[in-house]
Design a protein around this motif. Structure first.
Motif, PDB file in Angstrom:
ATOM      1  N   ASN A  67       0.814  -1.223   0.000  1.00  0.00           N
ATOM      2  CA  ASN A  67       0.000   0.000   0.000  1.00  0.00           C
ATOM      3  C   ASN A  67       0.844   1.270   0.000  1.00  0.00           C
ATOM      4  O   ASN A  67       0.309   2.367  -0.164  1.00  0.00           O
ATOM      5  CB  ASN A  67      -0.922   0.014   1.227  1.00  0.00           C
ATOM      6  CG  ASN A  67      -1.952  -1.089   1.181  1.00  0.00           C
ATOM      7  OD1 ASN A  67      -2.596  -1.303   0.162  1.00  0.00           O
ATOM      8  ND2 ASN A  67      -2.111  -1.809   2.286  1.00  0.00           N
ATOM      9  N   ASP A 120      -2.224  12.257   2.898  1.00  0.00           N
ATOM     10  CA  ASP A 120      -2.212  11.274   1.817  1.00  0.00           C
ATOM     11  C   ASP A 120      -3.647  11.032   1.372  1.00  0.00           C
ATOM     12  O   ASP A 120      -4.580  11.119   2.172  1.00  0.00           O
ATOM     13  CB  ASP A 120      -1.571   9.962   2.261  1.00  0.00           C
ATOM     14  CG  ASP A 120      -1.000   9.185   1.081  1.00  0.00           C
ATOM     15  OD1 ASP A 120       0.232   9.191   0.913  1.00  0.00           O
ATOM     16  OD2 ASP A 120      -1.784   8.605   0.301  1.00  0.00           O
ATOM     17  N   SER A 122      -4.659   8.145   0.194  1.00  0.00           N
ATOM     18  CA  SER A 122      -4.956   6.724   0.372  1.00  0.00           C
ATOM     19  C   SER A 122      -5.213   6.382   1.835  1.00  0.00           C
ATOM     20  O   SER A 122      -4.338   6.585   2.688  1.00  0.00           O
ATOM     21  CB  SER A 122      -3.786   5.882  -0.156  1.00  0.00           C
ATOM     22  OG  SER A 122      -3.877   4.548   0.292  1.00  0.00           O
ATOM     23  N   ASP A 123      -6.386   5.840   2.114  1.00  0.00           N
ATOM     24  CA  ASP A 123      -6.683   5.381   3.478  1.00  0.00           C
ATOM     25  C   ASP A 123      -5.710   4.285   3.912  1.00  0.00           C
ATOM     26  O   ASP A 123      -5.253   4.254   5.060  1.00  0.00           O
ATOM     27  CB  ASP A 123      -8.114   4.836   3.553  1.00  0.00           C
ATOM     28  CG  ASP A 123      -9.161   5.942   3.536  1.00  0.00           C
ATOM     29  OD1 ASP A 123      -8.972   6.940   4.242  1.00  0.00           O
ATOM     30  OD2 ASP A 123     -10.153   5.794   2.803  1.00  0.00           O
ATOM     31  N   ALA A 124      -5.395   3.381   2.979  1.00  0.00           N
ATOM     32  CA  ALA A 124      -4.500   2.267   3.306  1.00  0.00           C
ATOM     33  C   ALA A 124      -3.101   2.767   3.638  1.00  0.00           C
ATOM     34  O   ALA A 124      -2.452   2.262   4.565  1.00  0.00           O
ATOM     35  CB  ALA A 124      -4.456   1.286   2.135  1.00  0.00           C
ATOM     36  N   LEU A 126      -2.372   5.752   4.839  1.00  0.00           N
ATOM     37  CA  LEU A 126      -2.450   6.454   6.119  1.00  0.00           C
ATOM     38  C   LEU A 126      -2.429   5.481   7.298  1.00  0.00           C
ATOM     39  O   LEU A 126      -1.857   5.791   8.347  1.00  0.00           O
ATOM     40  CB  LEU A 126      -3.715   7.318   6.170  1.00  0.00           C
ATOM     41  CG  LEU A 126      -3.656   8.608   5.350  1.00  0.00           C
ATOM     42  CD1 LEU A 126      -5.027   9.265   5.301  1.00  0.00           C
ATOM     43  CD2 LEU A 126      -2.623   9.583   5.927  1.00  0.00           C
ATOM     44  N   GLU A 127      -3.029   4.310   7.122  1.00  0.00           N
ATOM     45  CA  GLU A 127      -2.983   3.306   8.191  1.00  0.00           C
ATOM     46  C   GLU A 127      -1.547   2.867   8.450  1.00  0.00           C
ATOM     47  O   GLU A 127      -1.131   2.688   9.597  1.00  0.00           O
ATOM     48  CB  GLU A 127      -3.852   2.109   7.822  1.00  0.00           C
ATOM     49  CG  GLU A 127      -5.340   2.379   7.915  1.00  0.00           C
ATOM     50  CD  GLU A 127      -5.761   2.855   9.304  1.00  0.00           C
ATOM     51  OE1 GLU A 127      -5.370   2.210  10.297  1.00  0.00           O
ATOM     52  OE2 GLU A 127      -6.462   3.878   9.398  1.00  0.00           O
ATOM     53  N   LYS A 130       0.312   5.821  10.181  1.00  0.00           N
ATOM     54  CA  LYS A 130      -0.066   5.941  11.594  1.00  0.00           C
ATOM     55  C   LYS A 130       0.603   4.863  12.439  1.00  0.00           C
ATOM     56  O   LYS A 130       1.047   5.130  13.568  1.00  0.00           O
ATOM     57  CB  LYS A 130      -1.591   5.872  11.734  1.00  0.00           C
ATOM     58  CG  LYS A 130      -2.313   7.095  11.203  1.00  0.00           C
ATOM     59  CD  LYS A 130      -3.828   6.901  11.227  1.00  0.00           C
ATOM     60  CE  LYS A 130      -4.552   8.105  10.638  1.00  0.00           C
ATOM     61  NZ  LYS A 130      -6.033   7.906  10.598  1.00  0.00           N
ATOM     62  N   LYS A 144      -6.444  12.946   5.606  1.00  0.00           N
ATOM     63  CA  LYS A 144      -6.719  12.388   4.294  1.00  0.00           C
ATOM     64  C   LYS A 144      -7.012  13.538   3.343  1.00  0.00           C
ATOM     65  O   LYS A 144      -7.887  14.370   3.605  1.00  0.00           O
ATOM     66  CB  LYS A 144      -7.913  11.428   4.324  1.00  0.00           C
ATOM     67  CG  LYS A 144      -8.173  10.817   2.946  1.00  0.00           C
ATOM     68  CD  LYS A 144      -9.345   9.859   2.928  1.00  0.00           C
ATOM     69  CE  LYS A 144      -9.530   9.309   1.512  1.00  0.00           C
ATOM     70  NZ  LYS A 144     -10.669   8.381   1.429  1.00  0.00           N
TER      71      LYS A 144
END
Length: 257
Positions: A67, A120, A122-124, A126-127, A130, A144
């Motif tokens: 990702n 970013d 992309s949620d993925a 950002l995970e 984090k 986001k």
């Protein structure tokens, strides 16, 4: 093996044969079945960093998966050169297109009193970022957003390693097959993200500020021209990476920070 070395990641340069590579893998993959699967994936062309699930970058360790882009030594250079322009550690920073979070987190470690935001789309991604902030005990404000569209406020430093590969540009097969296209490619011969950032960035710059970009080796003069179009009173310099290629642009406004 040659394919891995050619990929250009510093961690791979030490391996002279398959036995050394296997020993390295064994350090990270303790389960026998996972280890065998890891060897299989590498033979199939998967990057070793995704196989082991982490990478060392600027003295820190970062989780990586498909990702996010694998942090590279050129981006270490971006951080190193950026820090040379900064003479205090309590500045406001935004990292655009943070991916794994390697830029934002490294800067937080080097400038602990600074307020750092990372963006970013992309949620993925950002995970992953984090998780890396947690692992490295860093407080980062994650947002986001699509480049600077959702950005608010003004900053002393805006830094980014955006997608800069043109859609028709030749890319190493390992990269093309494994790393996220969203973080690699941009329209307009790879210039689109720089144009979109620079067109609106004046609203987010403090009076004394710095913009730091990683760029493609043939994009320097074009991006410098774009920067002067939207920030005509700034000073723009192009700097080289360790291989002597144009790799960074620094846009200075009423400097120093």
């Amino acid at each position: 093996m040659n394919k891995l070395i050619e990929y250009g990641i510093k961690e791979l340069e030490q391996f002279k044969n398959a036995s050394e590579l296997a020993t390295y893998l064994f350090k990270y993959i303790e389960n026998k079945d996972d280890y065998k699967e890891g060897i299989k994936k590498i033979k199939e062309g998967h990057p070793i960093q995704y196989v082991v699930g982490n990478v060392d970058f600027y003295g820190l360790n970062f989780v990586v998966n498909p990702n996010v882009l694998i942090p590279r030594f050129e981006t270490e250079g971006l951080i190193e050169k950026t820090l040379q322009y900064i003479n205090k550690d309590n500045i406001s920073i935004v990292d655009i297109g943070t991916g794994s979070g390697c830029i934002a987190i490294t800067l937080k470690k080097k400038l602990p009193n600074s307020n750092i935001t990372a963006i970013d789309i992309s949620d993925a991604a950002l995970e992953v970022a984090k998780l890396n902030a947690y692992k490295n005990d860093c407080e980062i404000n994650f947002i986001k957003g699509n480049l600077i569209e959702e950005l608010e406020g003004k900053y002393d430093l805006i830094i980014s390693n955006p997608p800069y590969i043109g859609y028709d540009e030749e890319v190493m097969e390992m990269v093309k097959k494994n790393e996220p296209p969203l973080a690699l490619y941009a329209s307009n011969d790879g210039l689109d993200c720089y144009i979109r950032i620079l067109k609106k960035v004046h609203k987010h710059l403090n009076k004394k500020s710095l913009i730091a970009f990683e760029i493609g080796e043939k994009q320097g003069l074009k991006i410098k021209k774009i920067a002067k179009r939207y920030l005509p009173f700034s000073k723009v310099t192009i700097e080289k990476d360790l291989q002597g290629k144009d790799r960074y642009i620094f846009i200075k406004n009423n400097f120093l920070i």
